[in-house]
Write a protein that holds these residues in place. Structure first.
Motif, PDB file in Angstrom:
ATOM      1  N   GLU A  35       8.743   2.727  16.994  1.00 27.00           N
ATOM      2  CA  GLU A  35       9.280   3.918  17.658  1.00 27.00           C
ATOM      3  C   GLU A  35       8.490   5.191  17.334  1.00 27.00           C
ATOM      4  OE1 GLU A  35      11.540   3.543  19.907  1.00 27.00           O
ATOM      5  OE2 GLU A  35      11.613   1.411  19.400  1.00 27.00           O
ATOM      6  N   THR A  36       7.370   5.048  16.688  1.00 27.82           N
ATOM      7  CA  THR A  36       6.560   6.212  16.299  1.00 27.82           C
ATOM      8  C   THR A  36       5.308   6.272  17.161  1.00 27.82           C
ATOM      9  OG1 THR A  36       7.345   6.008  14.029  1.00 27.82           O
ATOM     10  CG2 THR A  36       5.408   7.385  14.385  1.00 27.82           C
ATOM     11  N   TYR A  37       5.036   7.454  17.710  1.00 29.80           N
ATOM     12  CA  TYR A  37       3.918   7.632  18.629  1.00 29.80           C
ATOM     13  C   TYR A  37       2.860   8.560  18.040  1.00 29.80           C
ATOM     14  CZ  TYR A  37       6.721   5.412  22.256  1.00 29.80           C
ATOM     15  OH  TYR A  37       7.453   4.515  22.985  1.00 29.80           O
ATOM     16  N   LEU A  38       1.609   8.273  18.383  1.00 35.50           N
ATOM     17  CA  LEU A  38       0.485   9.138  18.067  1.00 35.50           C
ATOM     18  C   LEU A  38      -0.029   9.691  19.390  1.00 35.50           C
ATOM     19  CD1 LEU A  38      -1.453  10.065  15.708  1.00 35.50           C
ATOM     20  CD2 LEU A  38      -2.959   8.200  16.422  1.00 35.50           C
ATOM     21  N   TYR A  39      -0.174  11.024  19.477  1.00 34.70           N
ATOM     22  CA  TYR A  39      -0.524  11.662  20.737  1.00 34.70           C
ATOM     23  C   TYR A  39      -1.952  12.213  20.708  1.00 34.70           C
ATOM     24  CZ  TYR A  39       4.507  11.477  21.576  1.00 34.70           C
ATOM     25  OH  TYR A  39       5.794  11.045  21.744  1.00 34.70           O
ATOM     26  N   THR A  40      -2.429  12.510  21.885  1.00 36.61           N
ATOM     27  CA  THR A  40      -3.782  13.073  21.994  1.00 36.61           C
ATOM     28  C   THR A  40      -3.898  14.383  21.211  1.00 36.61           C
ATOM     29  OG1 THR A  40      -3.113  14.121  24.078  1.00 36.61           O
ATOM     30  CG2 THR A  40      -4.304  12.026  24.233  1.00 36.61           C
ATOM     31  N   ASP A  41      -2.816  15.183  21.196  1.00 40.85           N
ATOM     32  CA  ASP A  41      -2.839  16.435  20.434  1.00 40.85           C
ATOM     33  C   ASP A  41      -3.062  16.184  18.942  1.00 40.85           C
ATOM     34  OD1 ASP A  41      -2.351  17.702  22.774  1.00 40.85           O
ATOM     35  OD2 ASP A  41      -0.262  18.217  22.349  1.00 40.85           O
ATOM     36  N   ASP A  42      -2.578  15.049  18.443  1.00 47.08           N
ATOM     37  CA  ASP A  42      -2.684  14.751  17.017  1.00 47.08           C
ATOM     38  C   ASP A  42      -4.101  14.368  16.605  1.00 47.08           C
ATOM     39  OD1 ASP A  42       0.095  15.063  16.769  1.00 47.08           O
ATOM     40  OD2 ASP A  42       0.446  12.990  17.403  1.00 47.08           O
ATOM     41  N   VAL A  43      -4.908  13.908  17.572  1.00 46.74           N
ATOM     42  CA  VAL A  43      -6.227  13.386  17.221  1.00 46.74           C
ATOM     43  C   VAL A  43      -7.360  14.228  17.796  1.00 46.74           C
ATOM     44  CG1 VAL A  43      -5.374  11.018  17.016  1.00 46.74           C
ATOM     45  CG2 VAL A  43      -6.231  11.820  19.224  1.00 46.74           C
ATOM     46  N   GLU A  44      -7.026  15.408  18.306  1.00 46.01           N
ATOM     47  CA  GLU A  44      -8.067  16.184  18.990  1.00 46.01           C
ATOM     48  C   GLU A  44      -9.151  16.687  18.041  1.00 46.01           C
ATOM     49  OE1 GLU A  44      -5.546  20.392  19.024  1.00 46.01           O
ATOM     50  OE2 GLU A  44      -6.059  19.389  20.898  1.00 46.01           O
ATOM     51  N   ASP A  45      -8.839  16.811  16.745  1.00 42.53           N
ATOM     52  CA  ASP A  45      -9.836  17.288  15.778  1.00 42.53           C
ATOM     53  C   ASP A  45     -10.429  16.172  14.926  1.00 42.53           C
ATOM     54  OD1 ASP A  45      -9.468  19.951  16.559  1.00 42.53           O
ATOM     55  OD2 ASP A  45      -7.730  20.168  15.229  1.00 42.53           O
ATOM     56  N   VAL A  46     -10.132  14.942  15.258  1.00 44.33           N
ATOM     57  CA  VAL A  46     -10.599  13.804  14.450  1.00 44.33           C
ATOM     58  C   VAL A  46     -12.103  13.598  14.592  1.00 44.33           C
ATOM     59  CG1 VAL A  46     -10.473  11.293  14.189  1.00 44.33           C
ATOM     60  CG2 VAL A  46      -8.372  12.632  14.445  1.00 44.33           C
ATOM     61  N   VAL A  47     -12.596  13.700  15.797  1.00 47.40           N
ATOM     62  CA  VAL A  47     -14.021  13.454  16.064  1.00 47.40           C
ATOM     63  C   VAL A  47     -14.794  14.759  15.913  1.00 47.40           C
ATOM     64  CG1 VAL A  47     -15.718  12.684  17.762  1.00 47.40           C
ATOM     65  CG2 VAL A  47     -13.475  11.562  17.633  1.00 47.40           C
ATOM     66  N   PRO A  48     -15.820  14.806  15.066  1.00 49.94           N
ATOM     67  CA  PRO A  48     -16.597  16.039  14.887  1.00 49.94           C
ATOM     68  C   PRO A  48     -17.372  16.402  16.143  1.00 49.94           C
ATOM     69  CG  PRO A  48     -17.637  14.211  13.715  1.00 49.94           C
ATOM     70  CD  PRO A  48     -16.317  13.702  14.203  1.00 49.94           C
ATOM     71  N   LEU A  49     -17.602  17.696  16.329  1.00 52.05           N
ATOM     72  CA  LEU A  49     -18.382  18.156  17.468  1.00 52.05           C
ATOM     73  C   LEU A  49     -19.796  17.594  17.411  1.00 52.05           C
ATOM     74  CD1 LEU A  49     -17.302  21.920  17.597  1.00 52.05           C
ATOM     75  CD2 LEU A  49     -16.594  20.089  19.154  1.00 52.05           C
ATOM     76  N   GLY A  50     -20.306  17.215  18.566  1.00 55.32           N
ATOM     77  CA  GLY A  50     -21.675  16.716  18.628  1.00 55.32           C
ATOM     78  C   GLY A  50     -21.810  15.224  18.417  1.00 55.32           C
ATOM     79  N   ALA A  51     -20.702  14.538  18.109  1.00 54.06           N
ATOM     80  CA  ALA A  51     -20.777  13.085  17.901  1.00 54.06           C
ATOM     81  C   ALA A  51     -21.055  12.388  19.229  1.00 54.06           C
ATOM     82  CB  ALA A  51     -19.470  12.578  17.294  1.00 54.06           C
ATOM     83  N   SER A  52     -21.842  11.341  19.157  1.00 56.99           N
ATOM     84  CA  SER A  52     -22.155  10.588  20.364  1.00 56.99           C
ATOM     85  C   SER A  52     -20.904   9.846  20.857  1.00 56.99           C
ATOM     86  CB  SER A  52     -23.266   9.582  20.085  1.00 56.99           C
ATOM     87  OG  SER A  52     -22.807   8.571  19.192  1.00 56.99           O
ATOM     88  N   ARG A  53     -20.959   9.365  22.091  1.00 57.08           N
ATOM     89  CA  ARG A  53     -19.808   8.656  22.656  1.00 57.08           C
ATOM     90  C   ARG A  53     -19.488   7.408  21.843  1.00 57.08           C
ATOM     91  NH1 ARG A  53     -19.105   6.984  29.059  1.00 57.08           N
ATOM     92  NH2 ARG A  53     -17.015   6.068  28.860  1.00 57.08           N
ATOM     93  N   GLN A  54     -20.536   6.704  21.418  1.00 53.68           N
ATOM     94  CA  GLN A  54     -20.324   5.482  20.628  1.00 53.68           C
ATOM     95  C   GLN A  54     -19.697   5.805  19.278  1.00 53.68           C
ATOM     96  OE1 GLN A  54     -23.912   3.282  19.921  1.00 53.68           O
ATOM     97  NE2 GLN A  54     -22.864   1.537  18.995  1.00 53.68           N
ATOM     98  N   ASP A  55     -20.233   6.858  18.603  1.00 55.98           N
ATOM     99  CA  ASP A  55     -19.674   7.260  17.313  1.00 55.98           C
ATOM    100  C   ASP A  55     -18.241   7.761  17.468  1.00 55.98           C
ATOM    101  OD1 ASP A  55     -21.997   6.597  16.018  1.00 55.98           O
ATOM    102  OD2 ASP A  55     -22.787   8.644  15.959  1.00 55.98           O
ATOM    103  N   SER A  56     -17.986   8.488  18.547  1.00 57.00           N
ATOM    104  CA  SER A  56     -16.638   8.998  18.785  1.00 57.00           C
ATOM    105  C   SER A  56     -15.635   7.861  18.904  1.00 57.00           C
ATOM    106  CB  SER A  56     -16.613   9.855  20.055  1.00 57.00           C
ATOM    107  OG  SER A  56     -17.471  10.962  19.951  1.00 57.00           O
ATOM    108  N   THR A  57     -16.020   6.829  19.621  1.00 58.19           N
ATOM    109  CA  THR A  57     -15.134   5.676  19.791  1.00 58.19           C
ATOM    110  C   THR A  57     -14.866   4.990  18.461  1.00 58.19           C
ATOM    111  OG1 THR A  57     -16.001   5.319  22.030  1.00 58.19           O
ATOM    112  CG2 THR A  57     -14.853   3.471  20.978  1.00 58.19           C
TER     113      THR A  57
END
Length: 284
Positions: A35-57
């Motif tokens: 019953e616990t959800y993780l939202y896009t707002d919660d993970v928006e700062d997880v990936v550092p700026l400039g990371a490639s698409r593969q690294d981001s995934t």
């Protein structure tokens, strides 16, 4: 009830961004554990700026997996750990929360009130009372040195000014310092002899004892450089450390003692005020 409190507090501390229970209509979920959800707002700062698409995934998947594992383990703990142990954990969580708030509040009060200036007389008095604690484990020297290529054309002038070292000489040496490979002209500070051995290559186990002679001038050389050294003062191992060498640590100790005394005073005053205002009572 205990399980709900534990679940909320512990998971909340680990993943503050988690929203519980039903998904919010105005938010986009990216993962769910029961019953616990993780939202896009919660993970928006997880990936550092400039990371490639593969690294981001890769980064995002790793984060989501950690989040899920943490929640699944927590749920398993709540279902399987004995109730007695869960009660103990609940008390620990409450105590930890209380300690955090109390510490932050006292530090704010202390910061407003404490005097962080330690006058020289107070520092010297502390030093004299605790002098036995300030015996040296290393040899100390006050010295200056310059390193330059072999056979400089103005060696006699440099040597004369280096040894005399009046203000005009200091200005001269500073003005030609681009010629030096390395140098230290501030001879008013104490340095460990072991640090000199590490940083000045010509000084070694065979000749370092020459630096332990007060008012000693040395001229040494290796295959590529010439070194001029002037020792002004020495403190040998097991001597008492000079006050100026330990002054910063003494000041910190004095300030820390003031903090502890002020905290005790504040705690007593807060308790007395609470009793006076009938906010705190002890029943017989």
């Amino acid at each position: 009830m205990i399980k709900r409190v534990l679940y909320t507090l512990v998971v909340g501390m680990v993943f503050l961004s988690c929203d519980f229970f039903e998904p919010k209509e105005d938010k986009i979920p990216v993962a769910r554990v029961n019953e616990t959800y993780l939202y896009t707002d919660d993970v928006e700062d997880v990936v550092p700026l400039g990371a490639s698409r593969q690294d981001s995934t890769l980064i995002m998947n790793a984060y989501i997996n950690r989040w899920a594992k943490q929640l699944l383990l927590m749920e398993g703990a709540l279902q399987n750990l004995p109730e007695r142990q869960q009660i103990e954990f609940s008390k620990l969580i409450d105590q930890y929360k209380s300690d955090l708030y109390t510490k932050a509040y006292l530090e704010a009060l202390v910061k407003k009130s404490i005097d962080t200036l330690v006058d020289p007389e107070e520092a010297e008095q502390f030093y004299e009372v605790n002098k036995e604690s300030y015996k040296l484990n290393d040899d100390l020297i006050k010295f200056r040195y310059i390193s330059m290529p072999l056979n400089p054309i103005n060696l006699d002038t440099i040597k004369k000014r280096f040894k005399r070292f009046e203000q005009k000489d200091q200005r001269y040496l500073d003005s030609i310092s681009v010629q030096f490979k390395s140098y230290l002209l501030n001879d008013s500070i104490w340095v460990k002899l072991s640090n000199v051995v590490d940083k000045v290559s010509v000084v070694n186990a065979n000749n370092k004892e020459q630096l332990l002679k007060k008012t000693n001038f040395l001229q040494l050389k290796d295959s590529i450089n010439l070194y001029l050294m002037q020792v002004n003062d020495v403190r040998l191992r097991n001597d008492y450390a000079p006050l100026e060498y330990v002054n910063s640590s003494i000041q910190q100790i004095v300030i820390n003692k003031r903090k502890l005394e002020l905290i005790k005073q504040l705690e007593n005053e807060i308790t007395k005020d609470a009793i006076k205002n009938k906010q705190f009572e002890i029943y017989n």
